[in-house]
Design a protein around this motif. Structure first.
Motif, PDB file in Angstrom:
ATOM      1  N   VAL A 130       1.074  -1.050  -0.030  1.00  0.00           N
ATOM      2  CA  VAL A 130       0.097   0.085  -0.053  1.00  0.00           C
ATOM      3  C   VAL A 130       1.165   1.000   0.169  1.00  0.00           C
ATOM      4  CG1 VAL A 130      -1.733   2.191   1.534  1.00  0.00           C
ATOM      5  CG2 VAL A 130      -2.066  -1.277   1.466  1.00  0.00           C
ATOM      6  N   ARG A 131       1.789   1.132   0.757  1.00  0.00           N
ATOM      7  CA  ARG A 131       2.929   2.163   0.610  1.00  0.00           C
ATOM      8  C   ARG A 131       3.203   2.734  -0.602  1.00  0.00           C
ATOM      9  NH1 ARG A 131       6.579   3.333   6.155  1.00  0.00           N
ATOM     10  NH2 ARG A 131       4.671   4.056   7.030  1.00  0.00           N
ATOM     11  N   GLU A 132       3.840   1.468  -0.546  1.00  0.00           N
ATOM     12  CA  GLU A 132       5.055   1.222  -2.270  1.00  0.00           C
ATOM     13  C   GLU A 132       3.451   2.331  -3.512  1.00  0.00           C
ATOM     14  OE1 GLU A 132       7.514  -1.940  -1.304  1.00  0.00           O
ATOM     15  OE2 GLU A 132       6.376  -2.167  -3.124  1.00  0.00           O
ATOM     16  N   ALA A 133       1.989   1.814  -3.873  1.00  0.00           N
ATOM     17  CA  ALA A 133       1.213   2.044  -4.275  1.00  0.00           C
ATOM     18  C   ALA A 133       1.360   4.067  -4.186  1.00  0.00           C
ATOM     19  CB  ALA A 133       0.104   1.913  -4.389  1.00  0.00           C
ATOM     20  N   LEU A 134       0.895   4.052  -2.944  1.00  0.00           N
ATOM     21  CA  LEU A 134       0.791   5.208  -2.720  1.00  0.00           C
ATOM     22  C   LEU A 134       2.157   6.708  -2.519  1.00  0.00           C
ATOM     23  CD1 LEU A 134      -1.400   5.184   0.872  1.00  0.00           C
ATOM     24  CD2 LEU A 134      -1.641   6.194  -1.008  1.00  0.00           C
ATOM     25  N   ASP A 135       3.451   5.807  -2.730  1.00  0.00           N
ATOM     26  CA  ASP A 135       4.584   6.342  -2.975  1.00  0.00           C
ATOM     27  C   ASP A 135       4.187   6.942  -4.155  1.00  0.00           C
ATOM     28  OD1 ASP A 135       5.332   6.756  -0.757  1.00  0.00           O
ATOM     29  OD2 ASP A 135       6.932   5.304  -0.783  1.00  0.00           O
ATOM     30  N   SER A 136       4.585   6.069  -5.410  1.00  0.00           N
ATOM     31  CA  SER A 136       3.689   6.317  -6.304  1.00  0.00           C
ATOM     32  C   SER A 136       2.989   7.229  -7.632  1.00  0.00           C
ATOM     33  CB  SER A 136       3.698   4.103  -7.126  1.00  0.00           C
ATOM     34  OG  SER A 136       2.732   4.291  -7.629  1.00  0.00           O
ATOM     35  N   PHE A 137       2.649   6.925  -6.849  1.00  0.00           N
ATOM     36  CA  PHE A 137       0.971   8.941  -7.096  1.00  0.00           C
ATOM     37  C   PHE A 137       1.880   9.660  -6.503  1.00  0.00           C
ATOM     38  CE2 PHE A 137      -2.501   4.773  -6.603  1.00  0.00           C
ATOM     39  CZ  PHE A 137      -2.415   4.671  -7.625  1.00  0.00           C
ATOM     40  N   GLU A 138       2.234  10.081  -5.774  1.00  0.00           N
ATOM     41  CA  GLU A 138       3.169  11.645  -5.733  1.00  0.00           C
ATOM     42  C   GLU A 138       3.368  12.052  -6.774  1.00  0.00           C
ATOM     43  OE1 GLU A 138       3.668  12.830  -2.875  1.00  0.00           O
ATOM     44  OE2 GLU A 138       3.787  12.079  -1.266  1.00  0.00           O
ATOM     45  N   GLY A 139       2.546  12.805  -7.280  1.00  0.00           N
ATOM     46  CA  GLY A 139       2.670  14.082  -8.234  1.00  0.00           C
ATOM     47  C   GLY A 139       2.547  13.851  -9.770  1.00  0.00           C
ATOM     48  N   THR A 140       1.107  12.598  -9.504  1.00  0.00           N
ATOM     49  CA  THR A 140       0.195  12.177 -10.536  1.00  0.00           C
ATOM     50  C   THR A 140      -0.680  13.043 -10.384  1.00  0.00           C
ATOM     51  OG1 THR A 140      -0.890  10.454  -8.951  1.00  0.00           O
ATOM     52  CG2 THR A 140       1.284  10.238 -10.548  1.00  0.00           C
ATOM     53  N   ASP A 141      -1.480  12.966 -11.707  1.00  0.00           N
ATOM     54  CA  ASP A 141      -2.648  13.858 -12.256  1.00  0.00           C
ATOM     55  C   ASP A 141      -3.628  13.578 -11.246  1.00  0.00           C
ATOM     56  OD1 ASP A 141      -5.031  15.696 -12.837  1.00  0.00           O
ATOM     57  OD2 ASP A 141      -4.104  15.741 -14.990  1.00  0.00           O
ATOM     58  N   PRO A 142      -4.785  13.123 -10.158  1.00  0.00           N
ATOM     59  CA  PRO A 142      -5.553  13.172  -9.731  1.00  0.00           C
ATOM     60  C   PRO A 142      -6.681  12.820 -10.494  1.00  0.00           C
ATOM     61  CG  PRO A 142      -5.149  14.806  -8.512  1.00  0.00           C
ATOM     62  CD  PRO A 142      -4.044  14.904  -9.584  1.00  0.00           C
ATOM     63  N   ALA A 143      -7.319  13.905 -11.808  1.00  0.00           N
ATOM     64  CA  ALA A 143      -8.365  13.871 -13.065  1.00  0.00           C
ATOM     65  C   ALA A 143      -8.164  11.747 -13.737  1.00  0.00           C
ATOM     66  CB  ALA A 143      -7.958  14.917 -13.348  1.00  0.00           C
ATOM     67  N   ASN A 144      -6.750  11.907 -13.285  1.00  0.00           N
ATOM     68  CA  ASN A 144      -6.863  10.115 -13.871  1.00  0.00           C
ATOM     69  C   ASN A 144      -7.702   8.975 -13.319  1.00  0.00           C
ATOM     70  OD1 ASN A 144      -5.479  10.736 -16.440  1.00  0.00           O
ATOM     71  ND2 ASN A 144      -3.459  10.549 -14.954  1.00  0.00           N
ATOM     72  N   ARG A 145      -7.460   9.869 -12.166  1.00  0.00           N
ATOM     73  CA  ARG A 145      -8.584   8.762 -11.458  1.00  0.00           C
ATOM     74  C   ARG A 145      -8.138   6.964 -11.094  1.00  0.00           C
ATOM     75  NH1 ARG A 145     -15.089   9.969 -13.359  1.00  0.00           N
ATOM     76  NH2 ARG A 145     -14.505  12.543 -14.006  1.00  0.00           N
TER      77      ARG A 145
END
Length: 533
Positions: A339-354
């Motif tokens: 879960v932490r690795e997944a969250l870390d990978s989302f840092e800086g991504t576009d929330p519009a991609n859902r």
């Protein structure tokens, strides 16, 4: 002719209301008092005091695989070694022409330590390949191991494990990536088999009020074939009625070079009205019961911290590349490290991609607020959050405290403003959304489930993590439709008339009876696709 739904209550974004709904040309035309909506000719659907809801959307399931398994040796509706052996023997006797006996649905909690043995099915001289209910292991016999050339000297694949006894001999259980060693040798379904499986799955899902879904693995995995051509053909021909998104499988043996392939696969579905391929599925770890879920601290009793299937050092690069191309990323993450690795990978991504993370069995408390902060949706599979046999006998002893108390923290996620969607992971578990809602509210087994007689089934599991019924129902309707960019999921004018008539109003039931609710009718674009007889 218009259709007027009347005589009950309606689940709307504003709450549950005693109102009526008018449908015209497959679209919700109006929501309001019956006396105002009934002024022109119409057909009537009498709710008979029950509830009208939006069509449910399952945000994580595997319907083609489920349809195939329902047509094979299906163990999912029974429990226990004796019952399994009887079913396997009957299936073999009735299918003498089959070179292999394959299917699945066995439950780890039916076996000591969660592990069956090849000798239990060596009474068949044909090879046997039976996928575990969770789809993270397979049970095979000696003939299947011989067909695959698996011996004590066969090395484990990087993403899996061959279960072995104390002498080093394979026992007949193949975990994770090791499943392919035998699974890819089983007879391949034909294109027609796959179409029939999808059609059977859709009929079943319509009977549960599910009018849309996200297929969580569209690609070749665990011995299954790529389902993308099946969906594209069904959508082009008009046979697919549901609203579907395919999560394209991220091949964990490859790297960023596969993004070009994924773009081509997405493009192959462009222009279809019922199917899109705009999501990518990354399975970051396994499951707790076989110690492949990625944890921060070692498992109790057996040690080890599980597997991260995609190198965490490269994961952020891969996710950023997918995000730049407008893909939604759909993670499988069970252990708190995954879960932490997944969250870390989302840092800086576009929330519009859902983007969303499914399963979320264990979340280290400091990571709970990060979902809302990053705009990441929690994809819940509520049915698993109970005291069932697999939890009490195979999970809790190996997690220990405090980690056991970090499981399925729905209320904590909600308190931090996390957006929810929900699904079943069918055929891993029951596809019925109402059963999932029951567990989300009660944190106990539904009364009609296969494990309802288990001693602790009605003892709430971490009851402080309960959520209310409106929140749970919203996750299965508006929340999952939002993840899929579906116009359905909400009852309001201008939306498609994907609607479900229940046989009662679960909001008027005692919470312990939510599970008794059934679907009476299902509509897609205002047309009935299921009616309970």
């Amino acid at each position: 002719m218009d259709i007027l739904f009347r005589g009950g209550r309606v689940f709307t974004p504003q709450g549950v209301a005693a109102t009526a709904v008018l449908v015209r040309d497959g679209v919700i035309a109006a929501v309001g008092p019956e006396r105002e909506l009934a002024r022109q000719p119409h057909e009537t659907v009498d709710l008979d005091g029950a509830l009208l809801t939006p069509g449910f959307t399952d945000a994580h399931l595997h319907p083609v695989q489920a349809g195939l398994e329902r047509a094979k040796c299906d163990l999912s509706e029974i429990f226990g070694l004796d019952a399994y052996l009887e079913k396997i023997a009957d299936y073999a006797a009735n299918n003498l022409d089959k070179e292999w006996i394959d299917g699945g649905g066995w439950d780890m909690s039916a076996f000591p330590g969660g592990l069956p043995h090849r000798e239990q099915i060596d009474f068949l001289d044909r090879p046997v390949y039976l996928i575990q209910r969770d789809h993270h292991a397979a049970w095979v016999n000696t003939a299947a191991l011989a067909r695959a050339g698996i011996t004590r000297d066969t090395p484990d694949p990087a993403d899996g494990r061959i279960e072995r006894d104390a002498a080093g001999e394979p026992t007949g259980v193949l975990h994770e990536g090791a499943m392919d060693l035998v699974g890819l040798l089983t007879p391949r379904p034909t294109a027609q088999d796959l179409q029939d499986a999808l059609a059977d799955a859709e009929r079943h899902l319509f009977s549960l009020g599910i009018t849309g879904w996200q297929d969580a693995i569209v690609g070749s995995y665990a011995g299954s074939d790529d389902q993308l051509p099946t969906y594209v053909e069904a959508a082009r021909s008009g046979r697919l009625r549901a609203r579907v998104v395919g999560a394209l499988w991220w091949d964990r043996t490859r790297g960023a070079e596969q993004v070009e392939d994924l773009l081509a696969r997405r493009a192959s579905a462009e222009g279809l009205t019922r199917f899109r391929a705009g999501s990518v599925k990354i399975m970051q770890d396994g499951i707790t019961e076989n110690f492949t879920a990625a944890t921060l601290e070692p498992y109790c009793l057996c040690g080890g911290t599980g597997l991260s299937y995609v190198d965490p050092a490269k994961l952020k690069e891969y996710v950023a590349e997918l995000d730049r191309h407008g893909f939604q990323v759909h993670f499988h993450a069970i252990g708190e490290r995954a879960v932490r690795e997944a969250l870390d990978s989302f840092e800086g991504t576009d929330p519009a991609n859902r983007h969303h993370i499914a399963h979320l069995q264990i979340i280290e408390p400091s990571d709970v607020p990060r979902f809302a902060a990053l705009g990441v949706t929690a994809n819940l599979q509520p049915l698993w959050a109970t005291h069932h046999a697999q939890m009490d006998e195979l999970t809790l002893p190996y997690l220990g405290e405090p980690r056991s108390s970090w499981q399925y923290p729905f209320a904590d996620l909600l308190a931090h403003g996390t957006r929810f969607c929900a699904g079943s992971d069918w055929p891993v578990s029951n596809a019925d959304p109402l059963q999932g809602m029951h567990v989300a509210v009660n944190r106990t087994e539904p009364g009609g489930s296969v494990h309802a007689g288990y001693p602790t089934a009605q003892t709430p599991f971490l009851p402080g993590q309960r959520i209310d019924l409106a929140t749970a129902m919203t996750a299965y309707t508006a929340g999952s439709a939002w993840i899929n960019r579906s116009p359905a999921g909400i009852i309001e004018p201008g939306r498609p008339a994907d609607l479900v008539v229940l046989d009662r109003d679960p909001f008027e039931l005692p919470p312990a009876e939510i599970w008794t609710t059934r679907v009476r009718m299902t509509f897609v674009d205002g047309e009935p696709v299921f009616e309970r007889r």
